[in-house]
Write a protein that holds these residues in place. Structure first.
Motif, PDB file in Angstrom:
ATOM      1  N   GLN A 128       0.818  -1.213   0.000  1.00 16.39           N
ATOM      2  CA  GLN A 128       0.000   0.000   0.000  1.00 16.39           C
ATOM      3  C   GLN A 128       0.849   1.259   0.000  1.00 16.39           C
ATOM      4  OE1 GLN A 128      -3.383  -0.067  -0.353  1.00 16.39           O
ATOM      5  NE2 GLN A 128      -2.921  -2.250  -0.686  1.00 16.39           N
ATOM      6  N   ALA A 129       2.152   1.100   0.087  1.00 15.48           N
ATOM      7  CA  ALA A 129       3.063   2.245   0.098  1.00 15.48           C
ATOM      8  C   ALA A 129       3.787   2.329  -1.233  1.00 15.48           C
ATOM      9  CB  ALA A 129       4.067   2.112   1.233  1.00 15.48           C
ATOM     10  N   GLY A 130       4.144   3.552  -1.632  1.00 14.89           N
ATOM     11  CA  GLY A 130       4.977   3.730  -2.808  1.00 14.89           C
ATOM     12  C   GLY A 130       6.419   3.337  -2.491  1.00 14.89           C
ATOM     13  N   VAL A 131       7.036   2.566  -3.361  1.00 11.99           N
ATOM     14  CA  VAL A 131       8.418   2.117  -3.143  1.00 11.99           C
ATOM     15  C   VAL A 131       9.268   2.604  -4.309  1.00 11.99           C
ATOM     16  CG1 VAL A 131       9.977   0.155  -2.874  1.00 11.99           C
ATOM     17  CG2 VAL A 131       7.685   0.091  -1.844  1.00 11.99           C
ATOM     18  N   ILE A 132      10.328   3.314  -3.989  1.00 17.50           N
ATOM     19  CA  ILE A 132      11.298   3.776  -4.991  1.00 17.50           C
ATOM     20  C   ILE A 132      12.682   3.336  -4.520  1.00 17.50           C
ATOM     21  CG2 ILE A 132      12.288   5.746  -6.207  1.00 17.50           C
ATOM     22  CD1 ILE A 132       9.718   7.300  -5.603  1.00 17.50           C
ATOM     23  N   VAL A 142      13.866   0.893  -9.139  1.00 16.39           N
ATOM     24  CA  VAL A 142      12.548   0.269  -8.940  1.00 16.39           C
ATOM     25  C   VAL A 142      11.543   1.371  -8.668  1.00 16.39           C
ATOM     26  CG1 VAL A 142      11.159  -1.269  -7.485  1.00 16.39           C
ATOM     27  CG2 VAL A 142      13.522  -1.900  -8.053  1.00 16.39           C
ATOM     28  N   TRP A 143      10.351   1.213  -9.279  1.00 14.63           N
ATOM     29  CA  TRP A 143       9.255   2.185  -9.105  1.00 14.63           C
ATOM     30  C   TRP A 143       7.971   1.362  -9.118  1.00 14.63           C
ATOM     31  CZ3 TRP A 143       9.389   7.701  -9.029  1.00 14.63           C
ATOM     32  CH2 TRP A 143       8.169   8.349  -9.227  1.00 14.63           C
ATOM     33  N   ASN A 144       7.332   1.199  -7.960  1.00 14.85           N
ATOM     34  CA  ASN A 144       6.190   0.277  -7.934  1.00 14.85           C
ATOM     35  C   ASN A 144       4.882   0.975  -8.312  1.00 14.85           C
ATOM     36  OD1 ASN A 144       5.508   1.684  -5.606  1.00 14.85           O
ATOM     37  ND2 ASN A 144       4.995  -0.159  -4.426  1.00 14.85           N
ATOM     38  N   ARG A 145       3.820   0.174  -8.345  1.00 14.99           N
ATOM     39  CA  ARG A 145       2.524   0.679  -8.821  1.00 14.99           C
ATOM     40  C   ARG A 145       1.968   1.773  -7.907  1.00 14.99           C
ATOM     41  NH1 ARG A 145      -1.738  -3.896  -9.802  1.00 14.99           N
ATOM     42  NH2 ARG A 145      -0.047  -4.485 -11.223  1.00 14.99           N
ATOM     43  N   ARG A 146       2.175   1.643  -6.617  1.00 18.20           N
ATOM     44  CA  ARG A 146       1.667   2.660  -5.692  1.00 18.20           C
ATOM     45  C   ARG A 146       2.392   3.989  -5.899  1.00 18.20           C
ATOM     46  NH1 ARG A 146      -2.196   5.344  -3.589  1.00 18.20           N
ATOM     47  NH2 ARG A 146      -1.925   5.990  -1.409  1.00 18.20           N
ATOM     48  N   ALA A 147       3.694   3.946  -6.288  1.00 14.87           N
ATOM     49  CA  ALA A 147       4.407   5.181  -6.619  1.00 14.87           C
ATOM     50  C   ALA A 147       3.775   5.840  -7.839  1.00 14.87           C
ATOM     51  CB  ALA A 147       5.884   4.890  -6.880  1.00 14.87           C
ATOM     52  N   THR A 148       3.312   5.017  -8.778  1.00 15.69           N
ATOM     53  CA  THR A 148       2.593   5.558  -9.936  1.00 15.69           C
ATOM     54  C   THR A 148       1.302   6.229  -9.498  1.00 15.69           C
ATOM     55  OG1 THR A 148       3.533   3.895 -11.419  1.00 15.69           O
ATOM     56  CG2 THR A 148       1.485   4.951 -12.125  1.00 15.69           C
ATOM     57  N   ARG A 154       4.509   6.298 -14.805  1.00 14.73           N
ATOM     58  CA  ARG A 154       4.564   4.847 -14.906  1.00 14.73           C
ATOM     59  C   ARG A 154       5.992   4.365 -14.635  1.00 14.73           C
ATOM     60  NH1 ARG A 154       2.387   6.154 -19.818  1.00 14.73           N
ATOM     61  NH2 ARG A 154       4.233   5.256 -20.823  1.00 14.73           N
ATOM     62  N   SER A 155       6.107   3.073 -14.350  1.00 18.27           N
ATOM     63  CA  SER A 155       7.422   2.499 -14.071  1.00 18.27           C
ATOM     64  C   SER A 155       8.368   2.656 -15.255  1.00 18.27           C
ATOM     65  CB  SER A 155       7.283   1.016 -13.720  1.00 18.27           C
ATOM     66  OG  SER A 155       8.544   0.415 -13.550  1.00 18.27           O
ATOM     67  N   LEU A 225      13.250   4.142  -0.716  1.00 18.04           N
ATOM     68  CA  LEU A 225      12.288   5.127  -0.220  1.00 18.04           C
ATOM     69  C   LEU A 225      10.910   4.491  -0.157  1.00 18.04           C
ATOM     70  CD1 LEU A 225      13.342   8.281  -2.293  1.00 18.04           C
ATOM     71  CD2 LEU A 225      13.938   7.757   0.081  1.00 18.04           C
ATOM     72  N   ILE A 226      10.311   4.493   1.009  1.00 20.04           N
ATOM     73  CA  ILE A 226       8.943   3.994   1.195  1.00 20.04           C
ATOM     74  C   ILE A 226       8.069   5.187   1.544  1.00 20.04           C
ATOM     75  CG2 ILE A 226       7.445   2.446   2.503  1.00 20.04           C
ATOM     76  CD1 ILE A 226       9.893   0.688   2.992  1.00 20.04           C
TER      77      ILE A 226
END
Length: 241
Positions: A128-132, A142-148, A154-155, A225-226
Motif C-alpha cells: 500500500q506504500a509507494g516504493v522507490i 525500482v518504481w512500484n505501482r503505488r508510486a505511480t 509509470r514504471s 524510499l517507502i
C-alpha cells in the motif's frame, strides 16, 4: 632388356609385358614409386600396350610412363585439407553443442530470474506504500505501482531516470538530507513526514521512510524510499501514533 635395371626397377616390367601380349590387352600400373638419384620419391603411372599386326600376330609392346608426382602431391594435400576440414567441422559441432548447452543453462537462469522478478513485482504491487529504489547516483532502479498512483509516472517512464530530474510533488530539497545521511551511514533507517502534492494536484501528508540498500561486499549501494499516506483516524477514535 633383361640386362637393364629398367626391367625390374621400379617395377618388374618383363612379366607385365608378356601378360599384355598374351592377353591382348593394356596393362596399367598406377602409383609406382621410384626413388630418384636425389633421394626423392617420384610416382609413375605405367601403361603397357601390346603391338600386333593385321593377323593378330605379336610384334612387341609399347611402354608409356607418366610422371604423376605433382598430381600425387596435390592429391595428398587435398586429402590433408579434407581431414583438417573434417576435424574443424567436428570441433565446430562440439562447440555448437557446448553453446547449445550454455544457452539452455542461460534460458533456465532467465526463467528463474523472470519468475523471481514476477514474484518481486507482485510483492511490490501489493504494498500500500509507494516504493522507490535508488542507486548511489540517485538513479531510479525500482518504481512500484503505488508510486505511480501517488506521482502519476509509470514504471517505464521513471526507471533509469535520476530522481532529482523528474517532476513529482515531493520536494527534493527536503529529501536530499535524508538520503545523504543514509548513504553516508549516519542513520538507518530515517523517517520523516512531508507535505506533498499528489498526481491529482491535492496536498497530502506523506510519510517517507528512507532505508539503506546494502550489499555484503560493497556495503551501502543505494537507498529504498517507502512513501505512504497515513490513514485518517475514524471519527471518535484517537489518532494512531
Amino acid at each position: 632388356m633383361r640386362d637393364l635395371d629398367l626391367s625390374y626397377r621400379p617395377v618388374e616390367l618383363l612379366g607385365h609385358i608378356e601378360q599384355a601380349q598374351l592377353e591382348r590387352r593394356i596393362i596399367k600400373l598406377d602409383g609406382v614409386e621410384l626413388v630418384n638419384a636425389a633421394g626423392e620419391s617420384v610416382f609413375l603411372d605405367i601403361q603397357i600396350k601390346p603391338l600386333v599386326d593385321g593377323d593378330a600376330a605379336r610384334l612387341g609392346a609399347v611402354v608409356i610412363v607418366q610422371d604423376m608426382t605433382a598430381s600425387r602431391r596435390l592429391q595428398e594435400e587435398l586429402e590433408h585439407a579434407n581431414r583438417q576440414l573434417e576435424t574443424a567441422c567436428e570441433e565446430l559441432q562440439s562447440t555448437n553443442e557446448e553453446l547449445q548447452s550454455t544457452n539452455d543453462e542461460l534460458q533456465s537462469i532467465n526463467d528463474e530470474l523472470n519468475h523471481a522478478n514476477s514474484f518481486m513485482e507482485a510483492v511490490l504491487s501489493s504494498l500500500q506504500a509507494g516504493v522507490i529504489v535508488l542507486n548511489r547516483d540517485l538513479q531510479i532502479l525500482v518504481w512500484n505501482r503505488r508510486a505511480t498512483d501517488l506521482w502519476g509516472l509509470r514504471s517505464d517512464e521513471a526507471v533509469g531516470q535520476h530522481l532529482p530530474n523528474i517532476d513529482i510533488g515531493l520536494s527534493m530539497a527536503e529529501l536530499r538530507p535524508l538520503i545523504r545521511d543514509v548513504l553516508d551511514g549516519r542513520t538507518t533507517p530515517a523517517a520523516s513526514t512531508r507535505t506533498a502534492v499528489n498526481r491529482r494536484g491535492r496536498q497530502v501528508e506523506i510519510r517517507v521512510v528512507c532505508s539503506p540498500l546494502t550489499s555484503e561486499l560493497a556495503g551501502v549501494i543505494g537507498v529504498i524510499l517507502i512513501m505512504e499516506v497515513p490513514a485518517s483516524p475514524a471519527a471518535g477514535q484517537a489518532e494512531p501514533p
